[in-house]
Design a protein around this motif. Sequence first.
Motif, mmCIF file in Angstrom:
data_model
loop_
_atom_site.group_PDB
_atom_site.id
_atom_site.type_symbol
_atom_site.label_atom_id
_atom_site.label_comp_id
_atom_site.label_asym_id
_atom_site.label_seq_id
_atom_site.Cartn_x
_atom_site.Cartn_y
_atom_site.Cartn_z
ATOM 1 N N ASP A 62 2.877 10.866 -10.909
ATOM 2 C CA ASP A 62 3.168 12.395 -10.018
ATOM 3 C C ASP A 62 4.170 12.028 -8.561
ATOM 4 O OD1 ASP A 62 1.194 12.007 -7.917
ATOM 5 O OD2 ASP A 62 0.571 14.074 -8.570
ATOM 6 N N GLU A 63 4.440 12.619 -7.958
ATOM 7 C CA GLU A 63 5.125 12.444 -6.905
ATOM 8 C C GLU A 63 4.544 11.638 -5.752
ATOM 9 O OE1 GLU A 63 7.202 15.690 -5.421
ATOM 10 O OE2 GLU A 63 8.522 16.073 -6.630
ATOM 11 N N THR A 64 3.235 11.759 -5.756
ATOM 12 C CA THR A 64 2.500 10.695 -4.687
ATOM 13 C C THR A 64 2.068 8.972 -5.562
ATOM 14 O OG1 THR A 64 0.615 12.401 -5.285
ATOM 15 C CG2 THR A 64 2.001 12.953 -3.319
ATOM 16 N N GLY A 65 2.467 8.889 -6.896
ATOM 17 C CA GLY A 65 1.030 8.625 -7.881
ATOM 18 C C GLY A 65 0.436 8.701 -8.463
ATOM 19 N N PHE A 66 -0.222 9.141 -8.320
ATOM 20 C CA PHE A 66 -0.818 9.760 -8.742
ATOM 21 C C PHE A 66 -1.253 10.524 -10.004
ATOM 22 C CE2 PHE A 66 -3.629 10.766 -4.221
ATOM 23 C CZ PHE A 66 -4.621 10.168 -4.431
ATOM 24 N N PHE A 67 -1.956 9.680 -11.316
ATOM 25 C CA PHE A 67 -2.054 9.723 -12.644
ATOM 26 C C PHE A 67 -3.415 10.193 -13.217
ATOM 27 C CE2 PHE A 67 -3.393 5.400 -11.983
ATOM 28 C CZ PHE A 67 -4.624 5.352 -13.410
ATOM 29 N N THR A 68 -3.677 11.127 -14.384
ATOM 30 C CA THR A 68 -4.697 10.955 -15.398
ATOM 31 C C THR A 68 -4.202 10.437 -16.502
ATOM 32 O OG1 THR A 68 -5.381 12.317 -13.587
ATOM 33 C CG2 THR A 68 -6.541 13.038 -15.725
ATOM 34 N N ILE A 69 -5.055 9.649 -17.521
ATOM 35 C CA ILE A 69 -4.897 10.053 -18.765
ATOM 36 C C ILE A 69 -6.382 10.498 -19.515
ATOM 37 C CG2 ILE A 69 -4.475 8.600 -20.879
ATOM 38 C CD1 ILE A 69 -3.526 6.449 -18.781
ATOM 39 N N ASP A 70 -5.478 11.564 -20.474
ATOM 40 C CA ASP A 70 -7.068 12.634 -21.243
ATOM 41 C C ASP A 70 -6.861 12.530 -22.639
ATOM 42 O OD1 ASP A 70 -7.357 14.286 -18.590
ATOM 43 O OD2 ASP A 70 -5.725 15.565 -19.009
ATOM 44 N N ASN A 71 -8.335 12.873 -23.143
ATOM 45 C CA ASN A 71 -8.230 12.747 -24.221
ATOM 46 C C ASN A 71 -8.891 10.825 -24.391
ATOM 47 O OD1 ASN A 71 -9.132 15.410 -24.038
ATOM 48 N ND2 ASN A 71 -6.660 15.426 -24.417
ATOM 49 N N ILE A 72 -9.177 10.478 -23.742
ATOM 50 C CA ILE A 72 -9.756 9.227 -24.461
ATOM 51 C C ILE A 72 -11.107 8.663 -25.324
ATOM 52 C CG2 ILE A 72 -9.342 6.987 -23.482
ATOM 53 C CD1 ILE A 72 -8.416 7.559 -21.249
ATOM 54 N N GLU A 73 -10.897 7.883 -26.219
ATOM 55 C CA GLU A 73 -12.151 7.557 -27.085
ATOM 56 C C GLU A 73 -12.907 6.691 -26.304
ATOM 57 O OE1 GLU A 73 -11.296 7.302 -30.580
ATOM 58 O OE2 GLU A 73 -10.561 9.622 -31.187
ATOM 59 N N PRO A 74 -14.029 6.885 -26.247
ATOM 60 C CA PRO A 74 -14.845 5.595 -25.805
ATOM 61 C C PRO A 74 -14.707 4.261 -26.945
ATOM 62 C CG PRO A 74 -16.057 7.448 -26.192
ATOM 63 C CD PRO A 74 -15.339 7.193 -27.466
ATOM 64 N N ASP A 75 -14.208 3.427 -25.775
ATOM 65 C CA ASP A 75 -14.035 2.016 -26.094
ATOM 66 C C ASP A 75 -13.666 1.159 -25.134
ATOM 67 O OD1 ASP A 75 -13.007 -0.367 -27.831
ATOM 68 O OD2 ASP A 75 -12.233 0.858 -28.909
ATOM 69 N N ASN B 217 0.466 -1.343 0.317
ATOM 70 C CA ASN B 217 -0.013 0.187 -0.572
ATOM 71 C C ASN B 217 1.210 1.437 -0.005
ATOM 72 O OD1 ASN B 217 -2.768 0.721 -0.224
ATOM 73 N ND2 ASN B 217 -2.617 2.065 2.275
ATOM 74 N N GLN B 218 2.358 0.940 -0.374
ATOM 75 C CA GLN B 218 3.235 2.202 -0.237
ATOM 76 C C GLN B 218 2.941 3.017 -2.052
ATOM 77 O OE1 GLN B 218 6.747 0.696 0.194
ATOM 78 N NE2 GLN B 218 6.888 2.072 1.739
ATOM 79 N N ASN B 219 2.716 4.161 -2.547
ATOM 80 C CA ASN B 219 2.309 5.150 -3.829
ATOM 81 C C ASN B 219 3.451 4.994 -4.062
ATOM 82 O OD1 ASN B 219 0.152 5.595 -2.246
ATOM 83 N ND2 ASN B 219 0.653 7.894 -1.580
ATOM 84 N N ILE B 220 3.416 5.253 -5.242
ATOM 85 C CA ILE B 220 4.541 4.918 -5.883
ATOM 86 C C ILE B 220 5.064 6.135 -7.254
ATOM 87 C CG2 ILE B 220 5.578 3.315 -8.156
ATOM 88 C CD1 ILE B 220 5.985 2.127 -5.663
ATOM 89 N N ALA B 221 6.012 6.526 -6.723
ATOM 90 C CA ALA B 221 5.763 7.642 -7.838
ATOM 91 C C ALA B 221 6.864 7.439 -8.621
ATOM 92 C CB ALA B 221 7.176 8.827 -6.960
ATOM 93 N N TYR B 222 5.828 8.907 -9.534
ATOM 94 C CA TYR B 222 6.676 8.697 -11.208
ATOM 95 C C TYR B 222 6.740 7.228 -11.961
ATOM 96 C CZ TYR B 222 7.887 13.427 -9.324
ATOM 97 O OH TYR B 222 8.720 13.918 -8.145
ATOM 98 N N ALA B 223 5.402 6.415 -11.819
ATOM 99 C CA ALA B 223 5.596 4.894 -12.298
ATOM 100 C C ALA B 223 4.718 5.075 -13.842
ATOM 101 C CB ALA B 223 4.651 4.146 -11.746
ATOM 102 N N SER B 224 5.327 4.571 -14.695
ATOM 103 C CA SER B 224 4.553 5.109 -16.017
ATOM 104 C C SER B 224 3.467 4.005 -16.242
ATOM 105 C CB SER B 224 5.656 3.644 -17.629
ATOM 106 O OG SER B 224 6.766 4.919 -17.477
ATOM 107 N N VAL B 225 1.756 4.390 -17.137
ATOM 108 C CA VAL B 225 1.168 4.287 -16.681
ATOM 109 C C VAL B 225 0.096 3.695 -18.394
ATOM 110 C CG1 VAL B 225 -1.977 4.544 -15.640
ATOM 111 C CG2 VAL B 225 0.452 4.794 -14.313
ATOM 112 N N LEU B 226 0.029 2.807 -18.538
ATOM 113 C CA LEU B 226 0.564 3.200 -20.271
ATOM 114 C C LEU B 226 -1.540 2.443 -20.824
ATOM 115 C CD1 LEU B 226 2.931 1.305 -21.545
ATOM 116 C CD2 LEU B 226 2.941 3.451 -20.606
#
Length: 791
Positions: free
Chosen positions: A45-58, A20-29
């Motif tokens: 980001d530094e706390t492990g949060f990420f957001t991927i924008d502009n995703i077409e429905p699928d 349950n530790q946050n992983i900073a700067y991980a790659s999310v694909l």
Amino acid sequence: MGFLSAQVFKVSGQVKNNTNQNIAYASVLLLKISDSSMVSGVSADETGFFTIDNIEPDIYFLQASYINKKSALLPIDISKEINIGAILLEEDTQQLDEVIVFSNNPTMERKADRLIFNVENSVVSQGSSWDILKRTPGVIVLQDVLKIRNQSATIYLNNRKVQLSSSEVKNLLESFSGVNIKAIEVIHNPPAEYEAESSAILNIITSKIIIPGYKGSVNGNFEQSVFPKYAIGTSHYFKKDKLNIFANYSINPRKELKLDDSGINFIDASNTRFAVWDTKFSRTTRSLAQNATLILDYDFDEKNALNITSNLSFSPNKRFNNALSTAMRNTQQVLDSSLQTNSALENDNINLGVDLSFIHKLSTEGASLTFNAHVTTFEETQNQAVFTDYFNPANLFIRNFDFSTDSKQNIEIVTAQVDYTTPIKSLTFNSGVKFSSIASQSGIDFFNVAANNQILNNSLSDNFSYNESIGAGYISALRDWEKWSIKVGLRGEYTDVIGESISSNIENIQNYFELFPSAYIYHSPSVNHSFSLDYSRKLTRPRYEELNPFSYFLNENNFNTGNPNLRPAFSHNVNFNYTLEDTYYFDVYYRNNGNLISTLAFQDNENQTIRELKQNVLESESYGLDFTYSKSLIKNWYVYAYTSVFSERETFIAEESNNQIVTNQIKGFYGSLTNYLTLSKDGTFTGELGLVYLSRFLQGSYVFSETTNLTFGLRKSLWQKRAVVSLIAEDLLGKANTTLTSKYLNQDNFRFSRPETQFVRFGFTYNFGNFRLLDNKRALEKAERERLNKD
């Protein structure tokens, strides 16, 4: 559905591990369901949060990864904005016969035309790019010059040539972190798509960036040798959508000491020694070398891409202070006279190169057109003042000889190139054309100094112009099938050269067309065995400064001279290689070097002078057997060993020995053993211990004595690898320097050079931003710029 398809959404979450530790700067694909190809990606980001924008429905897969960990493929249905909560990372391991193996050791791979040293995410990658190249299979380091089978290696970065002198290459690569390197390609016989002038190549392949973002770093090091030194630099990388930008600046203030002990035995017509000169030489160099690089990549669409690479290298007010003391004795070691020389030299140079490439992918899969244009401007000025006093055995002043020189050089290079690649049935076909134009203007004014008056010496002053045009074209074809791979190529180059010396009225005109064939055969009958055989014809053109008919004087008796009559040298290269179990590598090679351009020293026994110059030898050949072993002995101990048994032979005309023909030949041995140790469970603390031995080496009339270099290093990553500190010690035994001896017929002289090879260096790098992004670092690929080498 029509309304939904016009919308785009976003998915967010947080990357954690199984505790349950946050992983900073991980790659999310974000990946396609059909083939797991990438749709989009970000860095947490530094706390492990990420957001991927502009995703077409699928429906997609979502996966996170970080170093040796990655998550399972998570299917998600994008029809609205989603927050998935936590996505968990797992250890990225491989299961093999119930043994867990982590991918932390380098591997080697044999191809038809090259050997690939894969170092990504390995213990080897923890050092600098320079450290990795020194440990690459087949590489010999001689006086900070990387050599492959007695040829100076040409350095490429992502298939673009690094156009710097050997010392500048070393400074550049020491500032490039090895963590960005995917592999090193060792190309003994470069194929037809490379310039015919290319010798053996070390091509650095960097890992590819796929995730948008920004990262930067600052780095510095402090070195203690005879004089303390330091260097600082900063790099910045930005990627967004279609745009990639890399910018780098470094400054390297240095104060260096070089000591030489040299001796000459002068021999008379009866082959009897009649005078002995012993010289002590000291040079203190102060420099402020700086380098700035800007690289811009822009992808217009999937088929069209633009790259602009510019590099500015400049070294303002580089100063050399030389002190030379010579004792002249007879054969009974009785002092006849002595001389004291002090000289000062100031050098300024600036080198600007701009490279533009446009790539267009054709409709046929794998087919492309590449257009390239390049401009280089190089300017150098140099001033020298030399003051020499002669004394009798009682140390009473006899006479003096003082002089000064002013010299300059301007070089303009323009090239244009088009390359075409396409598959034709089972073949991959490459072809291209290139044109280059080089214009060099240089001059030197030599002044005799008497009573503080400068008198122009026309016999030693000169202006030299050099113009060269080269038109080239090539074709090559590659076919891979089952257990075989064959590659053939043919390159043709037409060269037009006009060199003119004004004062000596020497005109050097060369017009020639030459063909350069190459062929490569690779066969792997089973998974544990592979064989390869390759051949190529190459040439070596003289460098610009080698053609200048000027002289650089240590004093009036000791000087280096350019040679406007140098001719290109053509060589034939053959290699046979055998690989066993991807662990044991055997290489047998033969190279006919032809009229090699080599370094020769000639002592004039009558006038008691010695000069060094470049000269075409009559013939030269090299052959040898190399063996490489690379393996982990235990989990945290990786060993790399390289040995070479070789023979070098050069035959030249002895200009100061009645033009007799002399053959200089040596048989030598090179051995390198490097131990990489992982000293902590998390892999953040590593060590390195290396030993290199070279028995003898040959360069023209010089034979190099044996050398031994023991090195030691420690590296520690801090703050989740945001920072790295290092400690490197070189030449612990004090035996890395060599004696150069030139002894044949009536020639007998030596020089023992002692640059600052023994040092301790402390380094520190701090990364900021999304620092785990990888770079698009490149360098300029121009064979003409390579000949600007000023070392």
